[in-house]
Design a protein around this motif. Structure first.
Motif, PDB file in Angstrom:
ATOM      1  N   ALA A 151      11.001 -29.081  15.058  1.00  0.00           N
ATOM      2  CA  ALA A 151       9.895 -29.968  15.438  1.00  0.00           C
ATOM      3  C   ALA A 151       8.996 -29.267  16.456  1.00  0.00           C
ATOM      4  O   ALA A 151       7.758 -29.357  16.389  1.00  0.00           O
ATOM      5  CB  ALA A 151      10.445 -31.269  16.019  1.00  0.00           C
ATOM      6  N   ALA A 152       9.613 -28.548  17.400  1.00  0.00           N
ATOM      7  CA  ALA A 152       8.829 -27.804  18.385  1.00  0.00           C
ATOM      8  C   ALA A 152       8.013 -26.703  17.705  1.00  0.00           C
ATOM      9  O   ALA A 152       6.841 -26.483  18.033  1.00  0.00           O
ATOM     10  CB  ALA A 152       9.753 -27.198  19.438  1.00  0.00           C
ATOM     11  N   VAL A 153       8.639 -26.013  16.752  1.00  0.00           N
ATOM     12  CA  VAL A 153       7.915 -24.968  16.010  1.00  0.00           C
ATOM     13  C   VAL A 153       6.730 -25.578  15.259  1.00  0.00           C
ATOM     14  O   VAL A 153       5.645 -24.976  15.199  1.00  0.00           O
ATOM     15  CB  VAL A 153       8.872 -24.249  15.036  1.00  0.00           C
ATOM     16  CG1 VAL A 153       8.094 -23.330  14.101  1.00  0.00           C
ATOM     17  CG2 VAL A 153       9.912 -23.452  15.811  1.00  0.00           C
ATOM     18  N   SER A 185       9.609 -23.193  21.980  1.00  0.00           N
ATOM     19  CA  SER A 185      10.163 -23.071  20.628  1.00  0.00           C
ATOM     20  C   SER A 185      11.214 -21.967  20.574  1.00  0.00           C
ATOM     21  O   SER A 185      12.275 -22.131  19.945  1.00  0.00           O
ATOM     22  CB  SER A 185       9.041 -22.778  19.624  1.00  0.00           C
ATOM     23  OG  SER A 185       8.123 -23.846  19.567  1.00  0.00           O
ATOM     24  N   GLY A 186      10.921 -20.839  21.228  1.00  0.00           N
ATOM     25  CA  GLY A 186      11.879 -19.739  21.245  1.00  0.00           C
ATOM     26  C   GLY A 186      13.193 -20.137  21.891  1.00  0.00           C
ATOM     27  O   GLY A 186      14.275 -19.812  21.381  1.00  0.00           O
ATOM     28  N   TRP A 187      13.111 -20.868  23.011  1.00  0.00           N
ATOM     29  CA  TRP A 187      14.334 -21.309  23.671  1.00  0.00           C
ATOM     30  C   TRP A 187      15.142 -22.249  22.774  1.00  0.00           C
ATOM     31  O   TRP A 187      16.360 -22.116  22.653  1.00  0.00           O
ATOM     32  CB  TRP A 187      14.012 -22.003  24.993  1.00  0.00           C
ATOM     33  CG  TRP A 187      15.182 -22.792  25.489  1.00  0.00           C
ATOM     34  CD1 TRP A 187      15.380 -24.130  25.398  1.00  0.00           C
ATOM     35  CD2 TRP A 187      16.380 -22.261  26.070  1.00  0.00           C
ATOM     36  NE1 TRP A 187      16.622 -24.479  25.894  1.00  0.00           N
ATOM     37  CE2 TRP A 187      17.259 -23.344  26.312  1.00  0.00           C
ATOM     38  CE3 TRP A 187      16.801 -20.962  26.412  1.00  0.00           C
ATOM     39  CZ2 TRP A 187      18.517 -23.179  26.885  1.00  0.00           C
ATOM     40  CZ3 TRP A 187      18.062 -20.800  26.978  1.00  0.00           C
ATOM     41  CH2 TRP A 187      18.898 -21.897  27.224  1.00  0.00           C
ATOM     42  N   LEU A 188      14.473 -23.209  22.161  1.00  0.00           N
ATOM     43  CA  LEU A 188      15.181 -24.182  21.323  1.00  0.00           C
ATOM     44  C   LEU A 188      15.798 -23.506  20.104  1.00  0.00           C
ATOM     45  O   LEU A 188      16.912 -23.849  19.692  1.00  0.00           O
ATOM     46  CB  LEU A 188      14.226 -25.294  20.899  1.00  0.00           C
ATOM     47  CG  LEU A 188      13.693 -26.172  22.044  1.00  0.00           C
ATOM     48  CD1 LEU A 188      12.606 -27.108  21.533  1.00  0.00           C
ATOM     49  CD2 LEU A 188      14.809 -26.963  22.694  1.00  0.00           C
ATOM     50  N   LEU A 189      15.098 -22.546  19.510  1.00  0.00           N
ATOM     51  CA  LEU A 189      15.649 -21.795  18.387  1.00  0.00           C
ATOM     52  C   LEU A 189      16.859 -20.974  18.826  1.00  0.00           C
ATOM     53  O   LEU A 189      17.847 -20.845  18.086  1.00  0.00           O
ATOM     54  CB  LEU A 189      14.581 -20.879  17.791  1.00  0.00           C
ATOM     55  CG  LEU A 189      13.471 -21.589  17.012  1.00  0.00           C
ATOM     56  CD1 LEU A 189      12.286 -20.648  16.807  1.00  0.00           C
ATOM     57  CD2 LEU A 189      13.985 -22.107  15.671  1.00  0.00           C
ATOM     58  N   LEU A 213      14.369 -15.996  14.522  1.00  0.00           N
ATOM     59  CA  LEU A 213      13.189 -16.829  14.731  1.00  0.00           C
ATOM     60  C   LEU A 213      12.879 -16.973  16.219  1.00  0.00           C
ATOM     61  O   LEU A 213      11.713 -17.009  16.622  1.00  0.00           O
ATOM     62  CB  LEU A 213      13.397 -18.201  14.099  1.00  0.00           C
ATOM     63  CG  LEU A 213      13.525 -18.233  12.577  1.00  0.00           C
ATOM     64  CD1 LEU A 213      13.840 -19.646  12.095  1.00  0.00           C
ATOM     65  CD2 LEU A 213      12.251 -17.721  11.928  1.00  0.00           C
ATOM     66  N   SER A 214      13.922 -17.040  17.032  1.00  0.00           N
ATOM     67  CA  SER A 214      13.732 -17.145  18.473  1.00  0.00           C
ATOM     68  C   SER A 214      13.002 -15.913  19.005  1.00  0.00           C
ATOM     69  O   SER A 214      12.068 -16.028  19.804  1.00  0.00           O
ATOM     70  CB  SER A 214      15.092 -17.280  19.166  1.00  0.00           C
ATOM     71  OG  SER A 214      14.957 -17.238  20.566  1.00  0.00           O
ATOM     72  N   GLU A 240       5.657 -13.853  20.402  1.00  0.00           N
ATOM     73  CA  GLU A 240       4.353 -14.512  20.316  1.00  0.00           C
ATOM     74  C   GLU A 240       3.956 -15.081  21.669  1.00  0.00           C
ATOM     75  O   GLU A 240       2.798 -14.981  22.092  1.00  0.00           O
ATOM     76  CB  GLU A 240       4.407 -15.623  19.268  1.00  0.00           C
ATOM     77  CG  GLU A 240       3.059 -16.225  18.920  1.00  0.00           C
ATOM     78  CD  GLU A 240       2.199 -15.296  18.083  1.00  0.00           C
ATOM     79  OE1 GLU A 240       0.977 -15.516  18.032  1.00  0.00           O
ATOM     80  OE2 GLU A 240       2.746 -14.346  17.485  1.00  0.00           O
ATOM     81  N   ALA A 241       4.915 -15.678  22.376  1.00  0.00           N
ATOM     82  CA  ALA A 241       4.635 -16.220  23.709  1.00  0.00           C
ATOM     83  C   ALA A 241       4.177 -15.109  24.650  1.00  0.00           C
ATOM     84  O   ALA A 241       3.253 -15.302  25.450  1.00  0.00           O
ATOM     85  CB  ALA A 241       5.876 -16.912  24.268  1.00  0.00           C
ATOM     86  N   LEU A 242       4.821 -13.957  24.563  1.00  0.00           N
ATOM     87  CA  LEU A 242       4.447 -12.824  25.406  1.00  0.00           C
ATOM     88  C   LEU A 242       3.021 -12.369  25.113  1.00  0.00           C
ATOM     89  O   LEU A 242       2.222 -12.154  26.047  1.00  0.00           O
ATOM     90  CB  LEU A 242       5.430 -11.678  25.180  1.00  0.00           C
ATOM     91  CG  LEU A 242       5.169 -10.381  25.949  1.00  0.00           C
ATOM     92  CD1 LEU A 242       5.249 -10.619  27.457  1.00  0.00           C
ATOM     93  CD2 LEU A 242       6.185  -9.301  25.525  1.00  0.00           C
ATOM     94  N   MET A 243       2.677 -12.245  23.838  1.00  0.00           N
ATOM     95  CA  MET A 243       1.334 -11.812  23.478  1.00  0.00           C
ATOM     96  C   MET A 243       0.281 -12.822  23.929  1.00  0.00           C
ATOM     97  O   MET A 243      -0.756 -12.461  24.514  1.00  0.00           O
ATOM     98  CB  MET A 243       1.235 -11.619  21.961  1.00  0.00           C
ATOM     99  CG  MET A 243      -0.122 -11.096  21.499  1.00  0.00           C
ATOM    100  SD  MET A 243      -0.273 -11.044  19.695  1.00  0.00           S
ATOM    101  CE  MET A 243      -0.374 -12.796  19.328  1.00  0.00           C
ATOM    102  N   LEU A 244       0.537 -14.109  23.692  1.00  0.00           N
ATOM    103  CA  LEU A 244      -0.416 -15.147  24.079  1.00  0.00           C
ATOM    104  C   LEU A 244      -0.580 -15.213  25.590  1.00  0.00           C
ATOM    105  O   LEU A 244      -1.691 -15.390  26.100  1.00  0.00           O
ATOM    106  CB  LEU A 244       0.044 -16.497  23.536  1.00  0.00           C
ATOM    107  CG  LEU A 244      -0.004 -16.680  22.017  1.00  0.00           C
ATOM    108  CD1 LEU A 244       0.763 -17.936  21.607  1.00  0.00           C
ATOM    109  CD2 LEU A 244      -1.446 -16.756  21.526  1.00  0.00           C
TER     110      LEU A 244
END
Length: 388
Positions: A110-112, A146-150, A158-159, A165-169
């Motif tokens: 759901a977070a993803v 999302s990464g943490w939840l995965l 997937l995590s 992606e979080a790092l790039m953003l």
């Protein structure tokens, strides 16, 4: 209510943390938290628990909270893109609250979904220029959540993608605190996947930078210690853990990012225990993990943390052949497994239960108990499957 508010304000001041920083760390509406801290509104039981955890008060605020407290009415969201940002942050808070209580399995995707929808909106170029910076930061945060939840749902591939992606953003947004967070999460994941070289490179990258906040440095030392333990370097592992403990004794600094509030005695004790476990010293590991478990139980609303430490403690007890200690852990597991769905912890627990069954020197009564625990419906894999 005023006793609660006064104690909470004192504790925040002692931590050097503003109300706004606390609201961001806890992902609560700042206006609601402000009303609570000024004695103008009752805290919800969830907020009282969260503040206790944030401020290391061990149930003090929960005891002071009014018994008839209710959840506050949701504030009216703003319109337009500001409303989208508001909704994304509210969703992230709800996902994390669910994870704390019940594990990440049922909310990870759901977070993803929320993150990917926001990512498409961002990539479409339709976010107004005046809001792009804040929107970009919020999407970076959603990717990290999302990464943490995965990760907790035991989906490391997937995590890793979400953390990258979080790092790039975060770098695109110029959001240094989120960049540090994403790097820390990548190091955590590397340790989890037994890739100590990668974890060491990330930790050293953080430690080599200038003006890194103390709590971020502390976390980098913890990740480095865990990685060194996996390489078998006992001396350097203990050196890094000692440095982390020394840093923990210092007050949280105003430069520390809001997300670093959870770096506390419980966290360090757990990592110390895991490090000893990697070094092949399960008897020493049990002390730290037990300490972390005891501290986690003081916050009743975090079932995911309790089951994680319980699974770690059981593994340490089995490796140390401390059969009665293992029994004590296992008898607490079925009720937790009925309500907490953490794929990461279930995977570890199934492996340990299988190890008990395979250990010819383990007492028969312990093997029988392992079968009973494995029969809990949420542990979908059987003991027989874990033998493969």
């Amino acid at each position: 209510m005023k006793d609660f508010a006064s104690r909470a304000r004192e504790a925040l001041a002692a931590k050097g943390m503003s109300a706004r920083a606390a609201s961001r760390a806890l992902r609560y509406d700042p206006a609601y938290l402000s009303r609570v801290l000024n004695g103008k509104q009752d805290p919800s039981p969830q907020l009282a628990d969260a503040l206790d955890d944030l401020l290391d008060l061990r149930g003090t605020l929960s005891a002071l909270a009014p018994g008839n407290a209710v959840m506050p009415a949701a504030p009216e969201p703003p319109e337009g893109v500001e409303g989208e940002i508001f909704g994304m942050r509210a969703s992230a808070r709800l996902f994390l609250d669910h994870d704390n209580r019940f594990g990440g399995d049922h909310v990870a995707h759901a977070a993803v979904q929320v993150w990917r929808a926001a990512q498409r909106r961002l990539d479409s170029g339709t976010v107004p220029s005046r809001s792009q910076g804040e929107y970009l930061k919020t999407v970076a945060e959603l990717a990290e959540v999302s990464g943490w939840l995965l990760y907790d749902a035991d989906q490391p591939t997937l995590s890793r993608s979400a953390f990258m992606e979080a790092l790039m953003l975060a770098r695109q947004a110029g959001d240094r605190p989120m960049e540090w967070f994403a790097l820390d999460m990548l190091a955590m994941l590397a340790v989890h996947q037994q890739r100590p070289g990668e974890a060491l490179r990330i930790a050293d990258e953080i430690l080599s930078r200038t003006r890194i906040p103390p709590r971020v440095v502390l976390l980098a030392r913890i990740r480095k210690a865990r990685a060194l333990a996996q390489t078998g370097d006992r001396a350097r592992t203990l050196t890094e853990l000692d440095a982390a403990r020394g840093a923990l004794n210092e007050s949280i600094a105003s430069r520390d990012p809001s997300w670093a509030w959870w770096v506390n005695e419980r966290e360090l004790a757990g990592h110390q225990g895991e490090s000893y476990l990697s070094l092949g010293d399960p008897a020493a590991a049990m002390s730290g993990i037990q300490r972390a478990l005891d501290l986690s139980r003081e916050t009743a609303s975090n079932g995911r943390r309790e089951i994680s430490y319980s699974a770690a403690l059981l593994e340490a007890a089995v490796r140390a052949q401390a059969w009665r200690d293992g029994e004590s852990v296992m008898v607490t597991m079925p009720p937790l497994l009925e309500v907490v769905s953490s794929g990461r912890s279930r995977h570890r627990l199934r492996a340990t239960l299988g190890e008990i069954v395979r250990a010819h020197h383990a007492p028969a009564w312990l093997s029988d108990l392992a079968h009973d625990v494995a029969s809990v419906p949420s542990l979908t894999a059987s003991i027989a499957d874990s033998r493969a």
